[in-house]
Motif scaffolding. Structure first.
Motif, PDB file in Angstrom:
ATOM      1  N   ARG A  48       0.865  -1.185   0.000  1.00 46.36           N
ATOM      2  CA  ARG A  48       0.000   0.000   0.000  1.00 46.36           C
ATOM      3  C   ARG A  48       0.897   1.230   0.000  1.00 46.36           C
ATOM      4  O   ARG A  48       1.854   1.307   0.762  1.00 46.36           O
ATOM      5  N   SER A  70      -2.298   0.324  -4.606  1.00 48.14           N
ATOM      6  CA  SER A  70      -2.063  -1.023  -4.102  1.00 48.14           C
ATOM      7  C   SER A  70      -1.221  -1.720  -5.153  1.00 48.14           C
ATOM      8  O   SER A  70      -1.668  -1.895  -6.288  1.00 48.14           O
ATOM      9  N   ASP A  97       0.907  -4.824   3.242  1.00 53.12           N
ATOM     10  CA  ASP A  97      -0.376  -5.286   3.765  1.00 53.12           C
ATOM     11  C   ASP A  97      -0.475  -6.785   3.490  1.00 53.12           C
ATOM     12  O   ASP A  97      -1.168  -7.223   2.577  1.00 53.12           O
ATOM     13  N   SER A 102      -6.160  -3.755   4.440  1.00 51.21           N
ATOM     14  CA  SER A 102      -6.106  -2.307   4.171  1.00 51.21           C
ATOM     15  C   SER A 102      -5.651  -1.464   5.355  1.00 51.21           C
ATOM     16  O   SER A 102      -5.943  -0.277   5.409  1.00 51.21           O
ATOM     17  N   LYS A 103      -4.933  -2.080   6.311  1.00 49.71           N
ATOM     18  CA  LYS A 103      -4.390  -1.296   7.415  1.00 49.71           C
ATOM     19  C   LYS A 103      -3.059  -1.900   7.858  1.00 49.71           C
ATOM     20  O   LYS A 103      -2.805  -3.091   7.671  1.00 49.71           O
ATOM     21  N   GLU A 113       3.754  -5.538  10.273  1.00 50.23           N
ATOM     22  CA  GLU A 113       3.974  -5.689   8.837  1.00 50.23           C
ATOM     23  C   GLU A 113       5.098  -4.739   8.430  1.00 50.23           C
ATOM     24  O   GLU A 113       5.382  -3.761   9.124  1.00 50.23           O
TER      25      GLU A 113
END
Length: 151
Positions: A48, A70, A97, A102-103, A113
């Motif tokens: 991301r 993305s 990600d 999506s976080k 991550e």
């Protein structure tokens, strides 16, 4: 036409609701930024990316990002060409990600991550400041970002 005369003409035209002339010297060619991401530990998920303009709360510029993307992971790398940008200063924030939720997942505030920033600022127990990650995008620019995994 002098700069002052152009400014006066622009102000008068705007006040009258007329089309505002554009000075040829003020039109800049669109800029582009090629971002390459290395150091990706697995092919799971996506990378991301957020391209942050100045004064938008970098690195968490959220809805104020100029571009988001993305990126698919291929052979341990990801890349994208962001074109049609206005020339200027930007900073890039990325994260891996891995679970595609999506976080950026964290544990007690520590990223679980991989993450990275333009100019690859050194690790500190805080997010990098704008000045540590800012890059000038004028014409064609490149940024290679190495992911960092803490946990």
């Amino acid at each position: 036409m002098s700069h002052l005369a152009f400014l006066r003409l622009t102000l008068v035209a705007t006040a009258l609701g007329l089309a505002v002339p554009v000075a040829a010297s003020s039109q800049a060619d669109p800029a582009s930024l090629e971002v390459s991401v290395t150091g990706i530990k697995s092919a799971k998920g996506v990378i991301r990316l957020a391209l942050c303009p100045p004064q938008t709360g970098f690195p968490d510029c959220k809805d104020k990002a100029v571009r988001t993307a993305s990126l698919p992971i291929e052979n341990g790398k990801a890349q994208v060409l962001l074109s049609g940008l206005a020339a200027g200063n930007y900073a890039v924030a990325i994260f891996h990600d891995a679970n595609a939720n999506s976080k950026l997942d964290t544990f007690v505030g520590i990223p679980k991550e991989g993450y990275g920033f333009s100019r690859n600022p050194p690790f500190r127990p805080r997010a990098p400041r704008w000045e540590e990650a800012v890059i000038n995008v004028n014409g064609e620019a490149r940024a290679e970002i190495r992911l960092r995994y803490v946990l």
